[in-house]
Design an enzyme around this catalytic site. Sequence first.
Site, PDB file in Angstrom:
ATOM      1  N   ASP A 154     -30.843  33.189  -6.549  1.00 52.01           N
ATOM      2  CA  ASP A 154     -32.183  32.401  -6.335  1.00 52.01           C
ATOM      3  C   ASP A 154     -33.116  32.970  -5.824  1.00 52.01           C
ATOM      4  O   ASP A 154     -32.968  32.957  -4.365  1.00 52.01           O
ATOM      5  CB  ASP A 154     -31.355  31.101  -5.948  1.00 52.01           C
ATOM      6  N   ASP A 183     -36.879  27.514 -10.568  1.00 45.89           N
ATOM      7  CA  ASP A 183     -35.996  26.829  -9.669  1.00 45.89           C
ATOM      8  C   ASP A 183     -35.802  25.489  -9.836  1.00 45.89           C
ATOM      9  O   ASP A 183     -34.774  24.825  -9.681  1.00 45.89           O
ATOM     10  CB  ASP A 183     -36.307  27.267  -8.312  1.00 45.89           C
ATOM     11  N   GLY A 192     -36.699  33.041  -4.035  1.00 46.74           N
ATOM     12  CA  GLY A 192     -37.814  32.304  -3.691  1.00 46.74           C
ATOM     13  C   GLY A 192     -38.773  33.274  -3.076  1.00 46.74           C
ATOM     14  O   GLY A 192     -38.468  34.306  -2.865  1.00 46.74           O
ATOM     15  N   ASP A 196     -36.458  19.736  -2.742  1.00 54.12           N
ATOM     16  CA  ASP A 196     -36.292  21.301  -2.421  1.00 54.12           C
ATOM     17  C   ASP A 196     -37.074  21.530  -1.270  1.00 54.12           C
ATOM     18  O   ASP A 196     -38.240  21.790  -1.474  1.00 54.12           O
ATOM     19  CB  ASP A 196     -36.152  21.885  -3.729  1.00 54.12           C
ATOM     20  N   THR A 212     -39.771  32.982   0.204  1.00 56.65           N
ATOM     21  CA  THR A 212     -39.273  33.453   1.480  1.00 56.65           C
ATOM     22  C   THR A 212     -37.688  34.292   1.472  1.00 56.65           C
ATOM     23  O   THR A 212     -37.627  35.124   2.164  1.00 56.65           O
ATOM     24  CB  THR A 212     -39.337  32.285   2.313  1.00 56.65           C
TER      25      THR A 212
END
Length: 256
Positions: A6, A109, A8, A129, A10
């Site tokens: 996953d 996501d 992202g 989220d 960051t």
Amino acid sequence: MILVFDVGNTNIVLGVFSGSRLVANWRLSTDRYRTSDEYGIMLRELFAFSGLEMKQIKAVVVSTVVPPLTFTLERLCQKYFNLTPLVVGPGIKTGLSIKIDNPREVGADRIVNAVAGYEQYGGPLVIVDFGTATTFCAVSARGEYLGGAIAPGISISTEALFARAAKLPRVEVVKPLSVIGRNTVASMQAGIFYGFVGQVDEIVKRMKKELGENTRVIATGGLAGLIAQESATIEQVDPFLTLKGLRLIYERNAQR
């Protein structure tokens, strides 16, 4: 076993599943300039630390909101696992009907979260989220992805405050003892924490007016547990929701 990524803005959150059981999970910082070999070395160390072997991995699934890393992870999988990863995107079977203006523009996501949320909790459903951005996703009782809302994440908001207000210090995001701060740090923490809780609850309440009051509300992401302590709308925190969704998407596409 399957390995899921996953990715992202960051962090990169990784998980290893044996059947439906999550047997290991790790978190790395997202760095689009790292090479596939650098990520490969990190993975070797993480696998060894967890008592796993990379040769046990039979499939890899990737969800990313950082397009430059897609090629890097594809090379990583080919070199270190001898596998071509399943990358979540257009043409991938999800089991959801995407009811937005342009299905191609929705973040991978968000779709992955919706898949896992509807499978585990049913609908209607709101998934919050907490990532670099805070996303709110609405799923109907029939399993339709209806869209949602995107707001600046708490880290983005606080960084903007520190950058633009020269006299304000950087503070840790925590639940303060009181909403009435007696010093600058406590006042900032109160404003950041309760302001964010209020934002979440207001958006969720408005979504529930449209979806119905029987709508479930699930939270995931780094700060979900902290915000849920004070939120009046979040019913449950599922820290591994996205990883579970990636496993489900693999299973639905492996059956093709």
